[in-house]
Write a protein that holds these residues in place. Structure first.
Motif, PDB file in Angstrom:
ATOM      1  N   MET A 149      49.560  18.850  -8.254  1.00 57.38           N
ATOM      2  CA  MET A 149      50.837  19.330  -8.495  1.00 57.38           C
ATOM      3  C   MET A 149      51.296  20.048  -9.747  1.00 57.38           C
ATOM      4  N   ASN A 150      51.916  21.261  -9.728  1.00 60.64           N
ATOM      5  CA  ASN A 150      52.130  21.750 -10.970  1.00 60.64           C
ATOM      6  C   ASN A 150      53.230  21.461 -11.317  1.00 60.64           C
ATOM      7  N   LEU A 151      53.926  22.187 -12.428  1.00 63.49           N
ATOM      8  CA  LEU A 151      54.907  21.618 -13.354  1.00 63.49           C
ATOM      9  C   LEU A 151      56.515  21.973 -12.378  1.00 63.49           C
ATOM     10  N   ASP A 152      56.294  23.219 -12.023  1.00 58.99           N
ATOM     11  CA  ASP A 152      57.436  23.466 -11.174  1.00 58.99           C
ATOM     12  C   ASP A 152      57.618  22.561 -10.014  1.00 58.99           C
ATOM     13  N   GLU A 212      56.929  19.694  -9.795  1.00 64.10           N
ATOM     14  CA  GLU A 212      57.174  18.237 -10.402  1.00 64.10           C
ATOM     15  C   GLU A 212      58.674  18.311 -10.707  1.00 64.10           C
ATOM     16  N   GLU A 213      59.135  19.531 -11.226  1.00 64.46           N
ATOM     17  CA  GLU A 213      60.625  19.954 -11.715  1.00 64.46           C
ATOM     18  C   GLU A 213      61.544  19.842 -10.392  1.00 64.46           C
ATOM     19  N   GLU A 214      60.881  20.328  -9.130  1.00 64.39           N
ATOM     20  CA  GLU A 214      61.698  20.602  -8.104  1.00 64.39           C
ATOM     21  C   GLU A 214      61.914  19.335  -7.355  1.00 64.39           C
ATOM     22  N   LYS A 215      60.773  18.409  -7.404  1.00 68.97           N
ATOM     23  CA  LYS A 215      60.865  17.016  -6.804  1.00 68.97           C
ATOM     24  C   LYS A 215      61.750  16.374  -7.424  1.00 68.97           C
ATOM     25  N   LEU A 216      61.936  16.540  -8.771  1.00 70.05           N
ATOM     26  CA  LEU A 216      62.771  15.594  -9.639  1.00 70.05           C
ATOM     27  C   LEU A 216      64.395  15.979  -9.303  1.00 70.05           C
ATOM     28  N   LEU A 217      64.499  17.446  -9.328  1.00 74.28           N
ATOM     29  CA  LEU A 217      65.854  17.933  -8.949  1.00 74.28           C
ATOM     30  C   LEU A 217      66.327  17.330  -7.889  1.00 74.28           C
ATOM     31  N   ARG A 218      65.585  17.546  -6.886  1.00 76.97           N
ATOM     32  CA  ARG A 218      65.680  17.136  -5.428  1.00 76.97           C
ATOM     33  C   ARG A 218      66.391  15.522  -5.344  1.00 76.97           C
TER      34      ARG A 218
END
Ligand code: ADP
Length: 279
Positions: free
Chosen positions: A1-4, A6-12
């Motif tokens: 899993m790349n950083l983007d 990871e970030e999207e998962k967090l935002l969701r």
């Protein structure tokens, strides 16, 4: 899993949590609103039931009082006719007082009954188109004896011929008569009482103005409460009940209008009855 990712998962996850808390807050607000509505409904129901119970009580008491009051009046009248022997001046004077007080109590009982009926909604209005000029003419006829006994100027401005309100004619006459009778009671000798009517597109207003004692500004709203009387009446031939204005305002409101007053202590008062105008 790349950083983007990871970030999207967090935002969701954050968005989901936010949506959850918004949903919960909305649910709480809705529950709160439902509870407030249920409380308001219960208070409204309790007030209506209390009013109905008061109405029933006043109705019963009034009927119980009317019979003995009628008997007191009847016996006093028989004595006054000297059927049981001649009366001394002193006895006549006392009998007149008995009759005067008996009539005052009867008026009070009638007014109380009227107010209780109006407050509990147990009365019928006969709503029709009412010509304002007819109301003014009828009230003039009814008040004539009181006016001619007093030393007051009585001005009635003829109203526009087509001025009509939507109301119960008898009740409108009752209100205007009460206002004029009050003006007579509270205006000293030499004063003026003026009755007039005006109309706007939607409303008809009947004004009763006098140059009498007036009402102190702090007590202007109070006089529409039952039993409130501001003292000193120059032309009082009989005691009032303090219910006339309360009944009149309730009636005006029940017909979709209102009754209000403006006054200046020592300079006079103007009472205005507003009613919906016939379109
Ligand atoms: P009542 O006339 O039987 O006392 P009302 O409810 O008609 O009862 O009036 C309440 C009180 O309002 C009166 O007692 C009087 O103090 C005051 N009031 C009413 N009309 C006038 C008026 N035109 N001028 C001065 N005071 C008034």
């Amino acid at each position: 899993m790349n950083l983007d990712d990871e970030e999207e998962k967090l935002l969701r996850a954050v968005a989901l949590r936010n949506a959850d808390s918004i949903f919960l807050a909305r649910q709480r607000a809705e529950q709160e609103r439902d509870r407030a509505r249920a409380e308001a409904d219960a208070a409204h129901r309790a007030a209506r039931e209390a009013n109905e119970a008061k109405g029933r009580f006043v109705n019963m008491v009034s009927h119980e009082l009317r019979t003995p009051l009628g008997a007191i009046g009847g016996y006093a009248a028989l004595l006054e006719e000297e059927i049981h022997g001649p009366l001394s001046d002193e006895q006549r004077k006392f009998l007149a007082r008995i009759r005067h007080n008996q009539q005052h109590l009867l008026r009070l009982v009638d007014d109380l009954l009227d107010l209780a009926k109006i407050e509990s909604g147990q009365f019928q209005l006969k709503i029709t188109s009412v010509r304002v000029q007819d109301v003014m003419e009828n009230v003039c006829k009814m008040i004539e004896p009181q006016i001619s006994e007093s030393d007051l100027r009585f001005d009635v401005a003829p109203s526009e011929d087509a001025l009509c309100c939507v109301a119960d004619r008898e009740r409108v006459e009752q209100i205007v008569l009460n206002l004029v009778a009050n003006a007579v009671k509270f205006t000293p000798t030499g004063g003026t009482i003026a009755v007039s009517a005006t109309g706007t597109a939607k409303e008809v207003s009947l004004h009763v103005r006098d140059t009498g004692l007036g009402i102190p500004p702090g007590r202007l709203e109070e006089v529409f409460q039952p039993f409130v009387q501001v003292e000193s009446r120059p032309n009082a031939t009989s005691r009032g009940t303090g219910l006339g204005l309360a009944i009149s305002r309730e009636l005006a409101r029940a017909m979709g209008g209102d009754l209000s007053a403006k006054s200046e202590a020592g300079r006079g008062s103007t009472f205005t009855l507003c009613l919906p105008r016939v379109q």
